[in-house]
Structure formats: structure tokens, C-alpha cells
Design a protein around this motif. Sequence first.
Motif, PDB file in Angstrom:
ATOM      1  N   THR A  79       0.855  -1.187   0.000  1.00  0.00           N
ATOM      2  CA  THR A  79       0.000   0.000   0.000  1.00  0.00           C
ATOM      3  C   THR A  79       0.890   1.236   0.000  1.00  0.00           C
ATOM      4  OG1 THR A  79      -1.613   1.308   1.217  1.00  0.00           O
ATOM      5  CG2 THR A  79      -0.252  -0.176   2.508  1.00  0.00           C
ATOM      6  N   LEU A  80       0.543   2.189  -0.860  1.00  0.00           N
ATOM      7  CA  LEU A  80       1.282   3.446  -0.960  1.00  0.00           C
ATOM      8  C   LEU A  80       0.430   4.626  -0.510  1.00  0.00           C
ATOM      9  CD1 LEU A  80       3.021   2.977  -4.454  1.00  0.00           C
ATOM     10  CD2 LEU A  80       3.791   2.195  -2.219  1.00  0.00           C
ATOM     11  N   ALA A  81      -0.765   4.351  -0.022  1.00  0.00           N
ATOM     12  CA  ALA A  81      -1.660   5.417   0.446  1.00  0.00           C
ATOM     13  C   ALA A  81      -1.205   5.877   1.821  1.00  0.00           C
ATOM     14  CB  ALA A  81      -3.102   4.918   0.493  1.00  0.00           C
ATOM     15  N   ASN A  82      -0.310   6.851   1.841  1.00  0.00           N
ATOM     16  CA  ASN A  82       0.200   7.366   3.107  1.00  0.00           C
ATOM     17  C   ASN A  82       0.611   8.823   2.942  1.00  0.00           C
ATOM     18  OD1 ASN A  82       3.122   7.384   2.231  1.00  0.00           O
ATOM     19  ND2 ASN A  82       2.763   5.172   2.135  1.00  0.00           N
ATOM     20  N   GLU A 137      -5.511   9.743   5.442  1.00  0.00           N
ATOM     21  CA  GLU A 137      -6.017  11.039   5.853  1.00  0.00           C
ATOM     22  C   GLU A 137      -5.312  12.134   5.052  1.00  0.00           C
ATOM     23  OE1 GLU A 137      -5.537  11.183  10.095  1.00  0.00           O
ATOM     24  OE2 GLU A 137      -7.332   9.990  10.454  1.00  0.00           O
ATOM     25  N   HIS A 138      -5.904  13.314   5.014  1.00  0.00           N
ATOM     26  CA  HIS A 138      -5.417  14.389   4.142  1.00  0.00           C
ATOM     27  C   HIS A 138      -4.188  15.061   4.743  1.00  0.00           C
ATOM     28  CE1 HIS A 138      -9.314  14.822   1.682  1.00  0.00           C
ATOM     29  NE2 HIS A 138      -9.399  13.729   2.409  1.00  0.00           N
ATOM     30  N   GLU A 139      -3.015  14.732   4.195  1.00  0.00           N
ATOM     31  CA  GLU A 139      -1.784  15.302   4.740  1.00  0.00           C
ATOM     32  C   GLU A 139      -0.677  15.271   3.683  1.00  0.00           C
ATOM     33  OE1 GLU A 139       1.125  14.721   8.630  1.00  0.00           O
ATOM     34  OE2 GLU A 139      -0.653  13.478   8.427  1.00  0.00           O
ATOM     35  N   GLY A 149      -1.203  11.182  -6.760  1.00  0.00           N
ATOM     36  CA  GLY A 149      -1.038  11.132  -5.315  1.00  0.00           C
ATOM     37  C   GLY A 149      -1.756   9.953  -4.700  1.00  0.00           C
ATOM     38  N   ALA A 150      -1.961  10.049  -3.391  1.00  0.00           N
ATOM     39  CA  ALA A 150      -2.554   8.957  -2.621  1.00  0.00           C
ATOM     40  C   ALA A 150      -4.076   9.094  -2.558  1.00  0.00           C
ATOM     41  CB  ALA A 150      -1.970   8.942  -1.209  1.00  0.00           C
ATOM     42  N   ASN A 151      -4.725   7.975  -2.366  1.00  0.00           N
ATOM     43  CA  ASN A 151      -6.183   7.945  -2.247  1.00  0.00           C
ATOM     44  C   ASN A 151      -6.608   8.519  -0.899  1.00  0.00           C
ATOM     45  OD1 ASN A 151      -8.913   7.274  -2.747  1.00  0.00           O
ATOM     46  ND2 ASN A 151      -8.663   5.344  -1.635  1.00  0.00           N
ATOM     47  N   PRO A 152      -7.383   9.594  -0.880  1.00  0.00           N
ATOM     48  CA  PRO A 152      -7.809  10.160   0.401  1.00  0.00           C
ATOM     49  C   PRO A 152      -9.009   9.421   0.969  1.00  0.00           C
ATOM     50  CG  PRO A 152      -8.730  11.443  -1.390  1.00  0.00           C
ATOM     51  CD  PRO A 152      -7.877  10.377  -2.036  1.00  0.00           C
ATOM     52  N   LEU A 175      -7.121  -0.726   4.729  1.00  0.00           N
ATOM     53  CA  LEU A 175      -5.908  -0.206   5.350  1.00  0.00           C
ATOM     54  C   LEU A 175      -6.029   1.313   5.367  1.00  0.00           C
ATOM     55  CD1 LEU A 175      -3.326  -2.549   3.616  1.00  0.00           C
ATOM     56  CD2 LEU A 175      -4.390  -2.808   5.858  1.00  0.00           C
ATOM     57  N   TYR A 176      -6.224   1.851   6.557  1.00  0.00           N
ATOM     58  CA  TYR A 176      -6.514   3.274   6.760  1.00  0.00           C
ATOM     59  C   TYR A 176      -5.290   3.945   7.357  1.00  0.00           C
ATOM     60  CZ  TYR A 176      -9.033   7.422   8.530  1.00  0.00           C
ATOM     61  OH  TYR A 176      -9.469   8.689   8.802  1.00  0.00           O
ATOM     62  N   HIS A 177      -4.657   4.827   6.599  1.00  0.00           N
ATOM     63  CA  HIS A 177      -3.445   5.480   7.087  1.00  0.00           C
ATOM     64  C   HIS A 177      -3.830   6.772   7.792  1.00  0.00           C
ATOM     65  CE1 HIS A 177       0.978   5.425   6.953  1.00  0.00           C
ATOM     66  NE2 HIS A 177       0.876   6.742   7.045  1.00  0.00           N
ATOM     67  N   GLY A 178      -3.948   6.697   9.116  1.00  0.00           N
ATOM     68  CA  GLY A 178      -4.356   7.865   9.865  1.00  0.00           C
ATOM     69  C   GLY A 178      -4.362   7.600  11.350  1.00  0.00           C
TER      70      GLY A 178
END
Length: 295
Positions: A79-82, A137-139, A149-152, A175-178
Motif C-alpha cells: 500500500t502506498l496510500a500514506n 487522511e489528508h496530509e 497522489g494517494a487515495n484520500p 488499510l486506513y493510514h491515519g
Amino acid sequence: IAGDLVPTKSNIDLFNHADTKALLGEELLFIWNSADIRIFNLETPLTDIEDPIDKCGPNLIAPTSAIKGIKALEPSLLTLANNHILDQGEQGLKSTIKVLNKNDIPYIGVGENLTEASKPYIIKKDRLKVGIYACAEHEFSIAGENIPGANPFDPLESLDHIQELKTKCDYAIVLYHGGKEHYRYPSPYLQKVCRKICEKGADLVICQHSHCIGCFEQYEGSTIVYGQGNFIFDKSKSEYWDTSILVKLEINDSQVDTEYIPITRKGNGVRLATGQAAKEILDGFQRRSKEILQE
């Protein structure tokens, strides 16, 4: 499923030489290799061009040569959503995607635009279909309509994506990056979000990003893990970075068994936690999990 991985100066030689035994140790490497499916979060762009974006916090970077060690871990999916995947700008993201594609390593959670970044991934094993959805999360790293970019996580879109994914698979993982860094509990908002994700069809939600082991809860037949800590990320000297867990799933037609495997940082790698160290990690994990059930 493991947490955040970032090759750092202290262990880049191990990644360059694909020395997984030195990175994980024999016992943990055996457990890792015994899995049919292996997933972790790549928390850094892989690029040889340093071009940091303007942001608060560190701009992470790892050379493309690190792919040797990443590939040797035989990931089924990254996963690259970070919040770090755009640390070196669009070129860093494109470099990462290029090197992953060249090495036939599947990834999820990023794209040339919002539509591409939000696509889930389904792994087929025997008769089972395991669907994975990744969001952040939006960061600093979020994709736009026409921006890579990453999936918000978007409550007006992501919940629909998860609900649709569940119709296409037997078991759905989000997988929730937050969450809050170095905080072992979910905020009321995060708990509310993760419970809603379960209501929309997720069987398992894992919150990454906090760099520490948090807690878990069972909610309407689903499991939520609020923080599993890092996988291989030898950067901070904080005590929070010294321990983490792997989430092991045994999935069959009738049930899913979840096991938490404690690991500790040793030198510039990680090892399987044993004895009193393992007991303390899991006892704390269980204690906090009871605490969050108190209103």
C-alpha cells in the motif's frame, strides 16, 4: 499484514543486498515466508533524485536500489496510500511506481488521479477472493481530480468504494493510514469512522501511521486495529518505535481467525518478540482494547 516500512541509512546496505535474514531474523522470517499473502505499507518514495516538497515534518526518501530488499520480502501487495509518498514530489511517486512495475510488485492506493488512486485490489487464493482498499487522511500527499497522489479517505466517496468492493469479494480489508502519531488510542472521530467502514462491509480495518501499537475492538462481527506500529523503520529513538505487531489472518470458507504476532526492533532490523517481552506487548494491547470500550 505488517505496518510501515522505510529503508534508512542504517540498514540500506541490508536492503541493497536483499539480506532479509539480517532484517527480520530467522524466526520472524520463517513466519513471514509461511504466509500465502504478505502485505505492508511502503512509507517512502523510491527515487534517486532528491526534490523535497514544502511541508512540515520530514521528507522521506529511499534509493531505488532498496527495491532488492523489498522484493526479497516477496510482498503480495504494497500500500502506498500514506502521508509520505509525495515527499519527493510527483517525480518521486512516478519513480516508485516505475520500479515497482519493473519488479512485478503489485501496489494500491496511489494513481495519476483520484479515480486511479481509489481502485481496490482483489487477491484470489483457491476459491477465496480477498479485497483490499487503501486510503489516507489528508496530509500533503493526496491525489486530485487530475493530480497524482494517494487515495484520500473521503466519507462521501470512500464508504461507497468499500461497499462496492464487498460485493466483489469474500473478505474485505481496509488499510486506513491515519490517527495520532505516538498515541495508542483512537480519537472518537477515528473510532466512528472505522465503525462506519465496518458497517459498509469491511471485515477488517487496520489503522497504520501512528508508529506505535494501539488497541483493537470487535464491532458487528468485524475487527478494527487502531495502530499496529512499524514494520521496518529504523529512524526514531522513541520507545513507541521499539515494538509492533503483525496481523495474521487464517481465512477459510466458514470463519476467519485473527492472531497478533509481537515483534521488537533490534539493531537496525526487527525480530520476533518472545518470552516476557512478547507477554508485555500483548498484555498492553489487550488492556487498552478493554479500556476503549468504556464510554
